[in-house]
Design a protein around this motif. Structure first.
Motif, PDB file in Angstrom:
ATOM      1  N   ASP A 124      66.247 -39.087   4.055  1.00 33.10           N
ATOM      2  CA  ASP A 124      65.695 -39.978   5.078  1.00 33.10           C
ATOM      3  C   ASP A 124      64.206 -40.237   4.873  1.00 33.10           C
ATOM      4  O   ASP A 124      63.654 -41.182   5.422  1.00 33.10           O
ATOM      5  CB  ASP A 124      65.887 -39.370   6.474  1.00 33.10           C
ATOM      6  N   ASP A 127      61.344 -42.574   0.941  1.00 30.48           N
ATOM      7  CA  ASP A 127      60.329 -43.596   0.650  1.00 30.48           C
ATOM      8  C   ASP A 127      59.006 -43.319   1.353  1.00 30.48           C
ATOM      9  O   ASP A 127      58.212 -44.223   1.582  1.00 30.48           O
ATOM     10  CB  ASP A 127      60.844 -45.001   0.976  1.00 30.48           C
ATOM     11  N   GLU A 128      58.786 -42.055   1.658  1.00 25.03           N
ATOM     12  CA  GLU A 128      57.465 -41.662   2.167  1.00 25.03           C
ATOM     13  C   GLU A 128      56.639 -41.098   1.027  1.00 25.03           C
ATOM     14  O   GLU A 128      57.171 -40.437   0.123  1.00 25.03           O
ATOM     15  CB  GLU A 128      57.602 -40.564   3.227  1.00 25.03           C
ATOM     16  N   GLN A 129      55.341 -41.330   1.102  1.00 20.55           N
ATOM     17  CA  GLN A 129      54.470 -40.788   0.053  1.00 20.55           C
ATOM     18  C   GLN A 129      54.406 -39.267   0.156  1.00 20.55           C
ATOM     19  O   GLN A 129      54.404 -38.701   1.250  1.00 20.55           O
ATOM     20  CB  GLN A 129      53.077 -41.386   0.173  1.00 20.55           C
TER      21      GLN A 129
ATOM     22  N   GLY B 304      56.406 -42.731   6.491  1.00 20.78           N
ATOM     23  CA  GLY B 304      56.764 -43.988   5.842  1.00 20.78           C
ATOM     24  C   GLY B 304      57.602 -44.874   6.724  1.00 20.78           C
ATOM     25  O   GLY B 304      58.268 -44.407   7.638  1.00 20.78           O
ATOM     26  N   ARG B 305      57.551 -46.140   6.420  1.00 19.85           N
ATOM     27  CA  ARG B 305      58.395 -47.058   7.162  1.00 19.85           C
ATOM     28  C   ARG B 305      59.828 -46.830   6.739  1.00 19.85           C
ATOM     29  O   ARG B 305      60.127 -46.687   5.572  1.00 19.85           O
ATOM     30  CB  ARG B 305      57.998 -48.490   6.845  1.00 19.85           C
ATOM     31  N   LYS B 306      60.663 -46.777   7.675  1.00 22.88           N
ATOM     32  CA  LYS B 306      62.076 -46.563   7.349  1.00 22.88           C
ATOM     33  C   LYS B 306      62.691 -47.888   6.951  1.00 22.88           C
ATOM     34  O   LYS B 306      62.671 -48.834   7.710  1.00 22.88           O
ATOM     35  CB  LYS B 306      62.819 -45.975   8.540  1.00 22.88           C
ATOM     36  N   ARG B 307      63.156 -47.936   5.758  1.00 22.24           N
ATOM     37  CA  ARG B 307      63.770 -49.178   5.326  1.00 22.24           C
ATOM     38  C   ARG B 307      65.212 -49.228   5.800  1.00 22.24           C
ATOM     39  O   ARG B 307      65.851 -48.207   5.956  1.00 22.24           O
ATOM     40  CB  ARG B 307      63.713 -49.263   3.810  1.00 22.24           C
TER      41      ARG B 307
END
Lengths: 259, 599
Positions: A124, A127-129, B304-307
């Motif tokens: 989940d 896609d976070e840095q 982060g933005r959740k895609r």
């Protein structure tokens, strides 16, 4: 699978590793123990070809690391003691980067990365840095990156440090699974319970010298030969470790603490 | 106060030891030698700048010797410009210095866990920031003032007062920025917003740069040093009359003891000192309320933005899946994860290149630097385009074409060389990953080379195209200019990369609000600029040979075509040789680094 011959590393006048001879077989989980500064990380760094030995050599699956480092590195996975990663990359980008370095076929790498992230419960946040990840989460990403290309030998320097109990358990399960499939696991750890329960054999290093190597019985015999333990046959790995690496110092500390 | 001094003492000790080596006498000697060379270069730059200022001052005094009031007016206004320059330079680097020192120092966690008041910690860190800011501007600003002082026969006290004025100006700037940063960190809720505000503050500096460049453009078109025009222009600024601006206090403080100006203590040193010390005290006062909360927030990183493609799922306990080590990869529906450019092609070189590019593009300060570079280049182009018409070139048209081309190359390579000078160092603490991977040194070098060339090539392309469309200056057609420019940029980039491979500095972390712990390597930055300037000169001289060979008696009779051929061959040979040497040395060093023979 891992063989070292007279492996030595000297920094100035200090021997960080002194004439280390080791042999670890395929599918074996080998625990590398020692006090702080004993030479564990230096030994691992030489074995994986990122630190040039002062003397001696290392063979990984019969590949001489000094002569053919690229081939040697292509069959290993490595988890360092500190999970320093590119903070501006996301976890997914980091794994894809590692897959690129190992030239893993794209579709395979993506499936594998997805599975690993899912298993470590990071999917989940893929896609976070990584700059936003905790130490434990980074450690999980680094462990995932080490497994991505299906290495034949896995070097892990304190792999469970910073992991929550669930993740630590997961890592242990993974290591057992890998070993059962023939992957060699070489890990250093300070958690003696892990070493005692998981490792087929254990090596104890102190001041760069290998003090003892073998399974629990072998270590008990080594401690008995030293003659200081009253009942070596009933001792735990912790007892043996303290006895082999500095029992007298420990006894003094105990006396001090007891007043 | 005691604790502040204690912390400062440790900082000082660390600073001194940073330049020394623990590896024995030979390394120490080498380090000392390097330091001496560094200081010598700095001294040379200072002398150069001071001498320039001295010449201008002497020229002014000579031209208006009969009109001391005019000289003084011009003098005050030029000094105002210089004082403004102090603040502009501070804006360029000082904001990130203050942020890094206050919020990104590695020892803050430890210090704040001890029974030390936040005010003491902040006072110590603010002093460190002050010293760092001062060290960044003093070698470039003070010599100019000294030059003016010497050229205009100022009293000895002028040198002390101007130094004091710069010190107080730096203190004022550092403290005001600290208050600003502290308020932002304390009250702005998200990391993203904090970054935006930090960049916004840099944008203010950017506006200063634009204004400064406009002035430069105006001055550049005044046909060199026409003192009458200069005096007129300077008087027109009226900067000395704006009594309420800090840079005016700075000028008046510097000139407080110089006779003839008649500035009073109350309009010079007093407001400057009160504002500086007051701002410093304000920081300390604010720190007890705002620092700790802001520092905690500094550690946060944006979630982060959740895609849409990433499906959230909860599991009671993670399960080991059989495919971890094995081949069975397809098991049920997995969440989709975003595609990434890193995976467009499966190759090591591409992977390293795109990884580096991704990391760099996510540094806000990098974008700011690009912005400043483009604007500065734009104005430079503007100056060149309108400062000289094609008719001015006359018989020197060929040489003008070379000068124009290589000025563009030089401006492009400055950004390229700086990138090249940190290409390897930027892997920093993550280098273990590259080292433990099956990566050939040549592959690593090639990907870093591509990265090193990228900014310079991009800037050069933009400049060359712009020059084609906005100027009627003599110039080479694009099919000549572009290959020549790229070749020069690549060679100079290769040299920068070579130096980075020889002596990488893995303690460098790219600067940027929220992510950096250490500043760029100043020595390397200077070396990069040196390579850009020197290299461009050599390459330009080789390429322009066809246009100046006739000035040398012995070569005067040489056929134009033969001279052109020599130019092209000489240029190509230097480029090829530079590449060969740089590649060979760099790959050798990278190989040793990857194998752990060197650190």
């Amino acid at each position: 699978m891992i063989k070292t011959y007279g492996l030595t590393k000297r920094f100035g006048d200090t021997f960080a590793v002194d004439n280390l001879d080791l042999s670890v077989g395929a599918g074996e989980i080998f625990g590398f123990l020692g006090p702080n500064g004993a030479g564990k990380t230096t030994s691992i760094n030489m074995m994986i070809g990122i630190l040039m030995p002062t003397a001696g050599r290392v063979e990984l699956a019969d590949i001489d690391v000094a002569e053919d480092p690229i081939s040697a590195k292509s069959i290993i996975g490595y988890v360092p003691d500190q999970p320093n990663v590119y903070e501006k990359l996301t976890a997914w980008e980091f794994l894809m980067f590692v897959a690129n370095l190992h030239e893993v076929e794209r579709g395979r790498a993506e499936k594998k990365a997805r599975n690993l992230l899912e298993m470590f419960e990071l999917i989940d946040r893929a896609d976070e840095q990584l700059g936003g990840y905790s130490h434990g989460m980074r450690q999980k990403v680094v462990i995932a990156s080490a497994l991505l290309h299906e290495p034949r030998i896995l070097f892990m320097d304190e792999p469970t440090v910073g992991l929550d109990p669930t993740s630590a358990r997961l890592v242990k399960d993974i290591l057992r699974e890998l070993a059962s499939e023939g992957v060699t696991v070489f890990m250093s750890t300070h958690i003696l319970e892990i070493a005692e329960r998981m490792c087929d054999r254990v090596g104890i290093i102190q001041k760069g010298r290998l003090l003892a190597v073998g399974n629990m019985d072998d270590l008990r015999q080594a401690a008995a030969a030293k003659g200081a333990m009253k009942h070596p046959e009933a001792s735990t790995l912790e007892d043996l470790f303290i006895e082999l690496t500095g029992g007298s110092d420990y006894a003094e500390v105990s006396r001090y603490l007891e007043g | 106060m005691d604790k502040t001094l204690l912390i400062l003492g440790v900082e000082l000790r660390q600073a001194f030891r940073a330049g020394s080596s623990a590896e024995g006498k030979p390394s120490r000697v080498k380090q000392i030698a390097k330091n001496i060379v560094g200081y010598a270069v700095l001294l040379a730059v200072a002398v150069f700048m001071g001498r320039g200022a001295y010449n201008i001052a002497v020229t002014l005094s000579g031209a208006f010797g009969a009109y001391p009031d005019v000289v003084r007016t011009v003098w005050v206004n030029l000094m105002s410009g210089l004082a403004l320059g102090v603040f502009i330079m501070l804006f360029m680097t000082g904001v990130s210095v203050v942020y890094q020192t206050l919020y990104d120092s590695g020892d803050l966690k430890f210090l704040l866990s001890t029974p030390t008041p936040a005010g003491s910690v902040v006072a110590a860190k603010l002093t460190v920031a002050l010293v760092r800011n001062l060290a960044a501007i003093l070698p470039f600003m003070y010599p100019v003032w000294v030059g003016y002082g010497a050229g205009s026969g100022s009293p000895a006290s002028f040198y002390f007062m101007s130094l004091l004025a710069i010190l107080l100006a730096t203190l004022l700037f550092t403290a005001v920025v600290a208050i600003f940063v502290m308020l932002v960190m304390r009250n702005v809720p998200t990391q993203r917003m904090r970054q935006i505000i930090m960049i916004g503050s840099l944008a203010v500096a950017f506006i200063f740069v634009v204004v400064f460049q406009v002035f430069n453009a105006k001055m550049a078109r005044s046909n060199g040093l026409n003192v009458a025009e200069l005096a007129q222009t300077a008087q027109g600024w009226g900067l000395g009359k704006t009594w309420y601006l800090p840079h005016v206090w700075v000028v008046k403080t510097a000139l407080l003891t110089t006779s003839g100006f008649g500035f009073s203590f109350a309009e010079s040193l007093l407001p400057l000192a009160v504002a500086s010390v007051g701002a410093f005290a304000g920081v300390i006062g604010l720190s007890t309320r705002a620092f700790l909360a802001g520092w905690s927030a500094a550690g946060e990183v944006e979630t982060g933005r959740k895609r849409p493609g990433v499906r959230r799922r909860r599991r009671t306990r993670p399960q080991i899946r059989p495919e971890v080590a094995g081949d069975d990869l397809v098991q049920g529906a997995s969440p989709t994860v975003p595609d990434t450019v890193i995976r467009r092609h499966v190759s090591q070189g591409w992977g390293i290149f795109v990884k580096d590019l991704t990391v760099i593009m996510r540094q806000p300060v990098i974008w700011y630097s690009v912005l400043v570079a483009v604007v500065a280049s734009g104005f430079y182009l503007y100056n060149m385009a309108y400062g000289m018409k094609s008719g001015d070139a006359g018989s020197m048209g060929g040489l003008v074409k070379d000068v124009v081309l290589f000025i563009l190359v030089m401006m492009s390579t400055i950004s390229s060389s700086q990138m090249a000078g940190m290409c390897i160092s930027m892997d920093g603490e993550s280098l273990w990953l590259i080292k433990s991977m099956p990566v050939e040194p040549g592959t690593y070098y090639n990907s870093k080379m591509a990265l090193a060339m990228l900014p310079g090539s991009a800037v050069f392309t933009v400049l060359a195209l712009a020059m084609t469309f906005v100027s009627d200056l003599p110039r080479y057609p694009l099919y000549v200019a572009l290959p020549v420019g790229y070749a020069a940029i690549s060679m100079l980039g290769a040299l920068g990369l070579m130096f980075d491979a020889m002596k990488p500095n893995f303690s460098i972390r790219l600067s940027g609000a929220g992510g950096a712990k250490k500043q760029r390597d100043t020595g390397k930055a200077l070396l990069s600029v040196g390579i850009s300037l020197g290299g461009t000169f050599v390459l330009g001289a080789a390429f322009a040979f066809k246009d100046y060979h006739s000035s040398f008696g012995i070569l005067a009779g040489m056929d134009r075509q033969a001279a052109t051929l020599i130019s092209v061959i000489a240029f190509a040979a230097i480029v090829a040789l530079g590449h060969a040497i740089a590649r060979s040395i760099a790959i050798g060093n990278i190989k040793r680094m990857l194998r752990g023979e060197s650190n």
